[in-house]
Enzyme design. Structure first.
Site, mmCIF file in Angstrom:
data_model
loop_
_atom_site.group_PDB
_atom_site.id
_atom_site.type_symbol
_atom_site.label_atom_id
_atom_site.label_comp_id
_atom_site.label_asym_id
_atom_site.label_seq_id
_atom_site.Cartn_x
_atom_site.Cartn_y
_atom_site.Cartn_z
ATOM 1 N N TRP A 102 0.816 -1.222 0.000
ATOM 2 C CA TRP A 102 0.000 0.000 0.000
ATOM 3 C C TRP A 102 0.842 1.261 0.000
ATOM 4 O O TRP A 102 0.436 2.291 -0.547
ATOM 5 C CB TRP A 102 -1.019 -0.026 1.142
ATOM 6 C CG TRP A 102 -1.992 -1.142 0.900
ATOM 7 C CD1 TRP A 102 -2.098 -2.316 1.595
ATOM 8 C CD2 TRP A 102 -2.942 -1.239 -0.182
ATOM 9 N NE1 TRP A 102 -3.044 -3.119 1.023
ATOM 10 C CE2 TRP A 102 -3.586 -2.491 -0.059
ATOM 11 C CE3 TRP A 102 -3.311 -0.392 -1.220
ATOM 12 C CZ2 TRP A 102 -4.574 -2.909 -0.954
ATOM 13 C CZ3 TRP A 102 -4.299 -0.812 -2.113
ATOM 14 C CH2 TRP A 102 -4.915 -2.044 -1.968
ATOM 15 N N ASP A 177 -1.186 6.575 6.567
ATOM 16 C CA ASP A 177 -2.305 5.758 6.102
ATOM 17 C C ASP A 177 -2.643 4.768 7.215
ATOM 18 O O ASP A 177 -1.908 3.823 7.453
ATOM 19 C CB ASP A 177 -1.880 5.031 4.817
ATOM 20 C CG ASP A 177 -2.966 4.109 4.277
ATOM 21 O OD1 ASP A 177 -4.002 3.947 4.931
ATOM 22 O OD2 ASP A 177 -2.744 3.544 3.185
ATOM 23 N N LYS A 201 -12.368 -1.495 7.016
ATOM 24 C CA LYS A 201 -11.719 -2.489 7.879
ATOM 25 C C LYS A 201 -12.204 -2.301 9.319
ATOM 26 O O LYS A 201 -12.934 -3.118 9.842
ATOM 27 C CB LYS A 201 -10.200 -2.398 7.793
ATOM 28 C CG LYS A 201 -9.680 -2.829 6.412
ATOM 29 C CD LYS A 201 -8.941 -1.711 5.774
ATOM 30 C CE LYS A 201 -8.391 -1.952 4.390
ATOM 31 N NZ LYS A 201 -8.613 -3.147 3.673
HETATM 32 N N1 PMP Z 1 -4.091 1.566 2.222
HETATM 33 C C1 PMP Z 1 -4.212 0.430 2.923
HETATM 34 C C2 PMP Z 1 -3.334 0.220 4.129
HETATM 35 C C3 PMP Z 1 -5.141 -0.534 2.527
HETATM 36 O O1 PMP Z 1 -5.267 -1.670 3.216
HETATM 37 C C4 PMP Z 1 -5.957 -0.299 1.392
HETATM 38 C C5 PMP Z 1 -7.003 -1.274 0.918
HETATM 39 N N2 PMP Z 1 -6.936 -2.550 1.359
HETATM 40 C C6 PMP Z 1 -5.774 0.890 0.687
HETATM 41 C C7 PMP Z 1 -4.846 1.806 1.136
HETATM 42 C C8 PMP Z 1 -6.604 1.203 -0.513
HETATM 43 O O2 PMP Z 1 -7.878 1.500 -0.061
HETATM 44 P P1 PMP Z 1 -9.118 1.725 -1.016
HETATM 45 O O3 PMP Z 1 -9.384 0.430 -1.693
HETATM 46 O O4 PMP Z 1 -10.168 2.136 -0.042
HETATM 47 O O5 PMP Z 1 -8.777 2.801 -1.970
#
Ligand code: PMP
Length: 366
Positions: A102, A177, A201
């Site tokens: 991520w 994040d 989550k």
């Molecule tokens: N950052 C993290 C730590 C994530 O776990 C995720 C999705 N699993 C994202 C960003 C991306 O999130 P989204 O799909 O809501 O754009």
């Protein structure tokens, strides 16, 4: 109907009491004659829902007054794209510390108008550890430093055993994040410039995200951008610059209330310790039948990737788990194997059931 223990990474399990409340409110909100999903976001009913959700989130996370809270449509990836647009000027350097999938995704959302400095990366080591703070090559005068508090796929999280958490970035604001670990423990928000999280989550249903911003940072000029990409405009309009995802906001509000009723972030901290210790204990105690490859100092308490010594048995493991009422355990395609996500809504009984199943599977296949 029997609900399984759901270990999915997100969208993830929600508390059953929240789902029941949402079910009850779905047809008619109080005596309003309509569902909450059918009402104007500017009407008194929804305004009350929205105001209460923000107040509860502020209480839950201990958000100081000099921080704004935004409820934004879309996910964490959108936030990743909006950070440089709002907080970095042309030619500014932004520092990114990449500790998994991520963090790498965040890099792909950057505008070409900024200079990217990868201050540290765990990629060479397969993202099994977090580079020591002393090794980070930070840029003096950078617009911000970006980190991923918990890497949902690689199962790597900044924990006290790693060093000072959050890492000290001096005068440069730290942006984090927190998508997959927000509200899992008390944190000192004043140590951060921006905290953002997709809701799916620990906070509620997918389709809404929470962005917590130190107010003075909103005065930065940022990049030329459309109004809808401007956090200041969202704030000035109470996160209702356009029609917000009302249903998601409402369900997230129910989750905030549930977390407060359960004892708040201190209680989820305690439960996360208990649940993750049970699961890592079972993996480490399996004599190599199961393994987790992450440096114990930074093992995530939220997402636990694990592998079978004999990965030809993965399908049998997952099938048996499903039969035992344990779902959502398939690992992300980037890593393979298995992954158990044990967010706030996962009770300790669910982790105990998983551990019992793992031990039984080992007995039958070991
Ligand atoms: N950052 C993290 C730590 C994530 O776990 C995720 C999705 N699993 C994202 C960003 C991306 O999130 P989204 O799909 O809501 O754009």
């Amino acid at each position: 109907m029997t609900r399984a223990y759901n270990f999915a990474p997100g969208p993830a399990a929600l508390p059953e009491s929240v789902l029941k409340q949402a079910q009850a409110d779905m047809l008619e909100w109080g005596d309003a004659g309509a569902s909450i999903v059918e009402m104007s976001h500017r009407g008194p009913e929804f305004m009350e829902v929205a105001t209460r959700a923000e107040a509860d989130l502020r209480t839950l996370l201990g958000v100081p007054d000099d921080y704004a809270v935004l409820f934004m449509a879309g996910g964490a990836t959108t936030a990743q794209a909006l950070l440089p647009l709002n907080f970095a000027s042309d030619g500014d350097t932004v520092d990114y510390v990449v500790t998994g999938h991520w963090g790498k995704t965040a890099l792909r959302q950057l505008t070409p108008a900024v200079r990217i400095n990868i201050a540290a990366s765990g990629e060479e080591g397969g993202y099994r550890s977090i580079p020591a703070r002393e090794s980070w090559q930070l840029t003096p005068g950078a617009a911000y430093v970006h980190v991923t508090a918990n890497e949902t796929i690689h199962g790597v999280e900044y924990r006290p055993a790693w060093g000072a958490v959050p890492p000290d970035t001096g005068d440069v604001p730290l942006f984090a994040d927190f998508s997959s670990s927000i509200a899992s423990e008390p944190i000192d928000i004043s140590r951060y410039g921006v905290i953002y999280a997709g809701a799916q989550k620990n906070l509620g249903p997918v389709g809404i995200s929470v962005v917590i911003v130190r107010r003075d940072l909103l005065a930065r000029a940022g990049q030329p951008r459309a109004d809808i990409f401007n956090y200041s405009s969202h704030l000035a309009n109470g996160s209702m610059l356009n029609t917000p995802p009302t249903w998601n906001w409402y369900v997230a509000g129910l989750v905030f209330r549930w977390m407060l009723d359960e004892g708040g972030t201190a209680e989820f901290d305690r439960r996360s310790d208990e649940k993750s210790a049970l699961l890592y204990g079972a993996i480490d105690g399996s004599g190599g039948f199961y393994r987790n490859e992450v440096d114990p100092a930074v093992r995530s308490r939220m997402n636990v990737p694990f592998f079978l010594a004999d990965d030809t048995r993965n399908a049998a493991f997952l099938e048996g788990a499903r039969e035992a009422g344990l779902i959502g355990l398939k690992g992300h395609r980037v890593l393979g194997g298995m992954r158990a996500s044990i967010y706030n809504a996962m009770p300790v009984e669910g982790v105990r059931a998983l551990v019992a199943y793992m031990q039984d599977f080992q007995k039958r296949n070991g």
